[in-house]
Design a protein around this motif. Structure first.
Motif, PDB file in Angstrom:
ATOM      1  N   GLY A   5      39.303  -1.631  -3.993  1.00 37.35           N
ATOM      2  CA  GLY A   5      40.402  -0.711  -4.254  1.00 37.35           C
ATOM      3  C   GLY A   5      40.578  -0.368  -5.717  1.00 37.35           C
ATOM      4  N   ALA A   6      39.909  -1.093  -6.613  1.00 39.56           N
ATOM      5  CA  ALA A   6      39.972  -0.766  -8.039  1.00 39.56           C
ATOM      6  C   ALA A   6      39.210   0.516  -8.355  1.00 39.56           C
ATOM      7  CB  ALA A   6      39.416  -1.920  -8.873  1.00 39.56           C
ATOM      8  N   LEU A   7      38.321   0.937  -7.449  1.00 38.33           N
ATOM      9  CA  LEU A   7      37.610   2.215  -7.561  1.00 38.33           C
ATOM     10  C   LEU A   7      37.916   2.999  -6.293  1.00 38.33           C
ATOM     11  CD1 LEU A   7      34.177   0.863  -8.866  1.00 38.33           C
ATOM     12  CD2 LEU A   7      35.896   2.077 -10.216  1.00 38.33           C
ATOM     13  N   PRO A   8      39.093   3.632  -6.220  1.00 35.43           N
ATOM     14  CA  PRO A   8      39.588   4.135  -4.942  1.00 35.43           C
ATOM     15  C   PRO A   8      38.876   5.351  -4.377  1.00 35.43           C
ATOM     16  CG  PRO A   8      41.128   4.668  -6.710  1.00 35.43           C
ATOM     17  CD  PRO A   8      40.096   3.751  -7.292  1.00 35.43           C
ATOM     18  N   GLY A   9      38.068   6.043  -5.178  1.00 36.08           N
ATOM     19  CA  GLY A   9      37.377   7.211  -4.640  1.00 36.08           C
ATOM     20  C   GLY A   9      36.323   7.695  -5.601  1.00 36.08           C
ATOM     21  N   PRO A  10      35.473   8.655  -5.161  1.00 32.13           N
ATOM     22  CA  PRO A  10      34.460   9.225  -6.051  1.00 32.13           C
ATOM     23  C   PRO A  10      35.101   9.765  -7.332  1.00 32.13           C
ATOM     24  CG  PRO A  10      34.083   9.922  -3.791  1.00 32.13           C
ATOM     25  CD  PRO A  10      35.411   9.236  -3.792  1.00 32.13           C
ATOM     26  N   THR A  29      30.686  -9.794 -22.012  1.00 34.37           N
ATOM     27  CA  THR A  29      29.926  -8.627 -21.568  1.00 34.37           C
ATOM     28  C   THR A  29      30.887  -7.511 -21.158  1.00 34.37           C
ATOM     29  OG1 THR A  29      28.125 -10.031 -20.754  1.00 34.37           O
ATOM     30  CG2 THR A  29      28.208  -7.765 -19.939  1.00 34.37           C
ATOM     31  N   PRO A  30      30.898  -6.374 -21.898  1.00 30.53           N
ATOM     32  CA  PRO A  30      31.735  -5.248 -21.496  1.00 30.53           C
ATOM     33  C   PRO A  30      31.029  -4.443 -20.406  1.00 30.53           C
ATOM     34  CG  PRO A  30      30.634  -4.728 -23.556  1.00 30.53           C
ATOM     35  CD  PRO A  30      30.190  -6.126 -23.166  1.00 30.53           C
ATOM     36  N   ILE A  31      31.715  -4.195 -19.302  1.00 30.11           N
ATOM     37  CA  ILE A  31      31.115  -3.532 -18.141  1.00 30.11           C
ATOM     38  C   ILE A  31      31.913  -2.285 -17.801  1.00 30.11           C
ATOM     39  CG2 ILE A  31      30.578  -3.765 -15.674  1.00 30.11           C
ATOM     40  CD1 ILE A  31      30.225  -6.763 -16.177  1.00 30.11           C
ATOM     41  N   LEU A  32      31.199  -1.219 -17.480  1.00 27.03           N
ATOM     42  CA  LEU A  32      31.800   0.010 -16.984  1.00 27.03           C
ATOM     43  C   LEU A  32      31.372   0.186 -15.538  1.00 27.03           C
ATOM     44  CD1 LEU A  32      33.207   2.791 -17.216  1.00 27.03           C
ATOM     45  CD2 LEU A  32      31.055   3.682 -18.177  1.00 27.03           C
ATOM     46  N   LEU A  33      32.348   0.161 -14.631  1.00 29.12           N
ATOM     47  CA  LEU A  33      32.096   0.389 -13.216  1.00 29.12           C
ATOM     48  C   LEU A  33      32.499   1.814 -12.865  1.00 29.12           C
ATOM     49  CD1 LEU A  33      33.624  -2.915 -11.804  1.00 29.12           C
ATOM     50  CD2 LEU A  33      31.191  -2.369 -11.930  1.00 29.12           C
ATOM     51  N   THR A  34      31.663   2.508 -12.096  1.00 26.14           N
ATOM     52  CA  THR A  34      31.997   3.859 -11.652  1.00 26.14           C
ATOM     53  C   THR A  34      31.745   3.970 -10.151  1.00 26.14           C
ATOM     54  OG1 THR A  34      29.791   4.842 -11.944  1.00 26.14           O
ATOM     55  CG2 THR A  34      31.231   4.754 -13.886  1.00 26.14           C
ATOM     56  N   ARG A  35      32.429   4.933  -9.534  1.00 29.07           N
ATOM     57  CA  ARG A  35      32.092   5.312  -8.161  1.00 29.07           C
ATOM     58  C   ARG A  35      31.618   6.764  -8.232  1.00 29.07           C
ATOM     59  NH1 ARG A  35      33.048   2.796  -3.463  1.00 29.07           N
ATOM     60  NH2 ARG A  35      34.799   1.546  -4.196  1.00 29.07           N
ATOM     61  N   ASP A  36      30.349   6.982  -7.935  1.00 30.24           N
ATOM     62  CA  ASP A  36      29.778   8.308  -8.142  1.00 30.24           C
ATOM     63  C   ASP A  36      30.211   9.284  -7.041  1.00 30.24           C
ATOM     64  OD1 ASP A  36      28.097   7.848  -5.924  1.00 30.24           O
ATOM     65  OD2 ASP A  36      26.367   7.325  -7.156  1.00 30.24           O
ATOM     66  N   ALA A  37      29.709  10.500  -7.117  1.00 28.50           N
ATOM     67  CA  ALA A  37      30.141  11.554  -6.189  1.00 28.50           C
ATOM     68  C   ALA A  37      29.825  11.206  -4.743  1.00 28.50           C
ATOM     69  CB  ALA A  37      29.476  12.878  -6.572  1.00 28.50           C
ATOM     70  N   ALA A  40      34.192   3.494 -22.908  1.00 28.62           N
ATOM     71  CA  ALA A  40      35.355   3.734 -22.047  1.00 28.62           C
ATOM     72  C   ALA A  40      36.287   2.533 -22.101  1.00 28.62           C
ATOM     73  CB  ALA A  40      34.910   3.995 -20.610  1.00 28.62           C
ATOM     74  N   ASP A  41      37.542   2.782 -21.761  1.00 29.55           N
ATOM     75  CA  ASP A  41      38.562   1.732 -21.686  1.00 29.55           C
ATOM     76  C   ASP A  41      39.424   1.965 -20.456  1.00 29.55           C
ATOM     77  OD1 ASP A  41      38.407   0.160 -24.332  1.00 29.55           O
ATOM     78  OD2 ASP A  41      38.455   2.242 -25.011  1.00 29.55           O
ATOM     79  N   GLY A  42      39.974   0.889 -19.918  1.00 30.04           N
ATOM     80  CA  GLY A  42      40.951   1.014 -18.846  1.00 30.04           C
ATOM     81  C   GLY A  42      40.341   1.438 -17.538  1.00 30.04           C
ATOM     82  N   ALA A  43      41.037   2.309 -16.822  1.00 31.19           N
ATOM     83  CA  ALA A  43      40.621   2.754 -15.499  1.00 31.19           C
ATOM     84  C   ALA A  43      41.213   4.127 -15.241  1.00 31.19           C
ATOM     85  CB  ALA A  43      41.084   1.763 -14.438  1.00 31.19           C
ATOM     86  N   GLY A  44      40.636   4.836 -14.274  1.00 34.29           N
ATOM     87  CA  GLY A  44      41.173   6.143 -13.928  1.00 34.29           C
ATOM     88  C   GLY A  44      40.120   7.026 -13.312  1.00 34.29           C
ATOM     89  N   GLU A  45      40.255   8.334 -13.514  1.00 33.73           N
ATOM     90  CA  GLU A  45      39.309   9.315 -13.017  1.00 33.73           C
ATOM     91  C   GLU A  45      38.579   9.952 -14.190  1.00 33.73           C
ATOM     92  OE1 GLU A  45      41.292  12.151 -10.578  1.00 33.73           O
ATOM     93  OE2 GLU A  45      42.009  10.650  -9.134  1.00 33.73           O
ATOM     94  N   ALA A  46      37.289  10.196 -14.003  1.00 34.69           N
ATOM     95  CA  ALA A  46      36.497  10.822 -15.065  1.00 34.69           C
ATOM     96  C   ALA A  46      35.187  11.326 -14.483  1.00 34.69           C
ATOM     97  CB  ALA A  46      36.210   9.838 -16.196  1.00 34.69           C
ATOM     98  N   GLY A  47      34.687  12.418 -15.059  1.00 38.28           N
ATOM     99  CA  GLY A  47      33.369  12.906 -14.692  1.00 38.28           C
ATOM    100  C   GLY A  47      32.336  12.547 -15.729  1.00 38.28           C
ATOM    101  N   LYS A  48      32.810  12.306 -16.965  1.00 38.92           N
ATOM    102  CA  LYS A  48      31.916  11.965 -18.064  1.00 38.92           C
ATOM    103  C   LYS A  48      32.607  10.976 -18.991  1.00 38.92           C
ATOM    104  CE  LYS A  48      29.257  16.294 -18.249  1.00 38.92           C
ATOM    105  NZ  LYS A  48      29.842  16.949 -17.088  1.00 38.92           N
ATOM    106  N   PHE A  49      31.788  10.293 -19.783  1.00 36.67           N
ATOM    107  CA  PHE A  49      32.289   9.313 -20.744  1.00 36.67           C
ATOM    108  C   PHE A  49      31.685   9.644 -22.105  1.00 36.67           C
ATOM    109  CE2 PHE A  49      31.975   7.405 -16.579  1.00 36.67           C
ATOM    110  CZ  PHE A  49      33.287   6.979 -16.381  1.00 36.67           C
ATOM    111  N   THR A  50      32.544   9.831 -23.084  1.00 34.93           N
ATOM    112  CA  THR A  50      32.088  10.243 -24.406  1.00 34.93           C
ATOM    113  C   THR A  50      32.373   9.154 -25.420  1.00 34.93           C
ATOM    114  OG1 THR A  50      32.449  12.573 -23.886  1.00 34.93           O
ATOM    115  CG2 THR A  50      32.315  11.986 -26.213  1.00 34.93           C
ATOM    116  N   CYS A  51      31.337   8.707 -26.096  1.00 35.44           N
ATOM    117  CA  CYS A  51      31.494   7.685 -27.123  1.00 35.44           C
ATOM    118  C   CYS A  51      32.383   8.231 -28.248  1.00 35.44           C
ATOM    119  CB  CYS A  51      30.128   7.291 -27.671  1.00 35.44           C
ATOM    120  SG  CYS A  51      30.226   6.118 -29.049  1.00 35.44           S
ATOM    121  N   PRO A  52      33.391   7.465 -28.675  1.00 38.52           N
ATOM    122  CA  PRO A  52      34.289   7.977 -29.709  1.00 38.52           C
ATOM    123  C   PRO A  52      33.662   8.065 -31.092  1.00 38.52           C
ATOM    124  CG  PRO A  52      34.832   5.689 -29.199  1.00 38.52           C
ATOM    125  CD  PRO A  52      33.802   6.126 -28.196  1.00 38.52           C
TER     126      PRO A  52
END
Length: 389
Positions: free
Chosen positions: A61-66, A77-85, A104-116
Motif C-alpha cells: 500500500g506504500a505504492l498505491p498505484g502506477p 543504502t538509499p532506495i527509490l521504489l517506484t510502481r511503473d505504468a 528523490a525524497d519522501g513519497a507521492g506521484e511522479a513520472g520523472k525524477f530530476t537530480c537537484p
C-alpha cells in the motif's frame, strides 16, 4: 484453513492460556553469551543478515498505484521504489549516476525524477532520459547510466528486496508456503500508509532493540500503567514459519467471548493482534483496523534505529478511524519509545561491561529464542559458503 477457522483457533488458545495462567513455551531455557551483541559480531551480521538477505522494504500500500514512488533508507543504502505504468514495482539506488546525489525524497506521484544538482532526469523505469548540456558528455553511453537497479519482488502485501545487486528475490521462497498463504488470507495489500514514517533512534544494539518486540512477559511490569491496561501480559501464542514467526497477544476485550458460545463469536480478530517477525529485522503487527510496520536497523554495535510506519485499512468507519488514530501514536510514542526503547538503552551498558557472561531467555520467551537461533544459523551457513569458496 480459512481465516475464520484460524482466528477462532488463535482466540481459543489465548482464552485457554488466560484461564489457566499459561503461555506457549519453548522446550528449554536459552542462555546466550553477551558476545552476540558485541562489535566483533556487528559487521559480520550487517553483511550476512542485511546485505545478503532479502528484507521487507515496505507494504504494498506504500505504492498505491502506477506512477507512485517511495524512498526508504536501510543500513546506509538509499532506495527509490517506484510502481511503473504497468503496475510493476521497481527498486533503484537513490543516487544519480552523475555524482551520486540523492534524486528523490519522501513519497507521492511522479513520472520523472530530476537530480537537484545538475538536473539529470530519470523515468519510473530508472532510465536516464535527460542530460543538460549533452555535448559535454559526448561519448558517454547514456543507455548505461540509468539508476542502479536492485532486486525486488512483491507479494502477499509485502515489497521485499535486496540492498545490493544480486540474485532475484522470490517472495514465495522468502516466506515459505504456509506463511504466504496466511498473509494472503489477511488481505492487507490495499492498506495505505497513514502519516509519515517515524524514525526512532535507540541507544542499543539492534538485537537488544529487537528483543523487546518479541515477548510480552514484560507487559505487567514495564507497561503496567500503559499497555497492560489494554492487553494481557504473559499470555502469548508462538508459531514458527521457517526463520519467521507469528505471535498473538490478547486484548482485554477478549473476555467478551467467554460470555458467548463459540458459534456466536463474530469479528474475533478485534480481540487480539497478529504480531509477525519477518526475518531478520521486521516486526509487523496487525489488528482489525490498522497495521504497524517496525523495521529495526543496525547503526553500529551500540546503536540502532527503528523506522515505524502505520497503515490503515481502507473504509474504516468514523469510529474505527478515530480509534486507530488514537492508538497508533500512543503505541509509537508512549509505549514503544518511552518504555521499550528506554529500557533497551538501559540494557546496552549492562551487556557491554564484560561482567555478564550471558543473557537469559526463559521458556516463556520462545520467539526471541527462535530468532537468535535463526541469526546463528544464517551466520554459520555464510561461514560454510565462505570456506567452500
Amino acid at each position: 484453513m480459512d481465516r475464520e477457522a484460524l482466528e477462532r483457533g488463535l482466540a481459543r488458545r489465548l482464552l485457554d492460556h488466560i484461564e489457566n495462567r499459561t503461555t506457549d513455551l519453548a522446550d528449554a531455557v536459552m542462555e546466550l553469551p553477551t558476545d552476540v551483541y558485541s562489535g566483533a559480531h556487528h559487521e559480520r551480521e550487517v553483511e550476512v543478515l542485511f546485505r545478503d538477505q532479502p528484507l521487507v522494504l515496505c507494504l504494498s500500500g506504500a505504492l498505491p498505484g502506477p506512477g507512485t514512488f517511495r524512498t526508504v533508507d536501510l543500513c546506509g543504502t538509499p532506495i527509490l521504489l517506484t510502481r511503473d505504468a504497468g503496475g510493476r514495482v521497481r527498486s533503484f539506488a537513490n543516487a544519480c549516476r552523475h555524482r551520486g546525489v540523492r534524486v528523490a525524497d519522501g513519497a507521492g506521484e511522479a513520472g520523472k525524477f530530476t537530480c537537484p544538482f545538475h538536473a539529470w532526469t530519470y523515468d519510473l523505469g530508472g532510465d536516464l532520459v535527460r542530460v543538460p548540456v549533452p555535448d559535454a558528455f559526448e561519448g558517454m553511453r547514456v543507455e548505461r547510466k540509468g539508476l542502479v537497479e536492485l532486486p525486488v519482488a512483491e507479494g502477499y502485501g509485502l515489497i521485499v528486496g535486496r540492498l545490493r545487486p544480486g540474485p532475484a528475490v522470490d517472495v514465495d521462497a522468502y516466506l515459505g508456503p504456509a506463511l504466504a498463504d496466511e498473509l494472503a488470507m489477511l488481505e492487507f495489500a490495499g492498506w495505505r500508509p497513514h502519516g509519515e514514517p517515524h524514525v526512532h533512534p535507540v541507544a542499543a544494539n539492534w538485537k537488544v532493540t529487537l528483543d523487546t518486540f518479541r515477548e510480552n512477559y514484560h507487559f505487567n511490569y514495564l507497561h503496567r500503567r500503559t499497555l497492560a491496561t489494554y492487553a494481557y501480559g504473559g499470555v502469548l501464542t508462538f508459531d514458527p514459519f521457517g526463520p519467521h514467526l507469528r505471535n498473538c497477544s490478547a486484548l482485554r476485550s477478549i473476555d467478551r467471548l467467554r460470555e458467548r458460545p463459540e458459534e456466536e463469536w463474530r469479528d474475533v480478530a478485534q480481540h487480539f493482534s497478529y504480531q509477525y517477525a519477518l526475518f531478520p529485522n521486521t516486526s509487523l503487527t496487525l489488528d482489525s483496523r490498522h497495521a504497524e510496520l517496525w523495521q529495526i536497523l543496525p547503526i553500529d554495535a551500540t546503536s540502532s534505529e527503528v523506522v515505524h510506519t502505520s497503515y490503515f485499512r481502507p473504509g474504516l468507519s468514523a469510529e474505527e478511524l478515530a480509534k486507530a488514530e488514537e492508538m497508533a501514536p500512543w503505541i509509537c510514542e508512549t509505549v514503544v519509545d518511552g518504555e521499550d526503547f528506554w529500557v533497551a538503552a538501559r540494557t546496552e551498558p549492562g551487556v557491554r561491561t564484560g561482567l555478564l557472561d550471558t543473557v537469559v531467555f526463559g521458556r516463556n520467551e520462545p520467539a526471541p529464542q527462535h530468532l537468535h537461533r535463526g541469526f546463528a544459523a544464517a551466520l554459520e551457513a555464510a561461514e560454510r559458503r565462505g570456506s567452500a569458496g
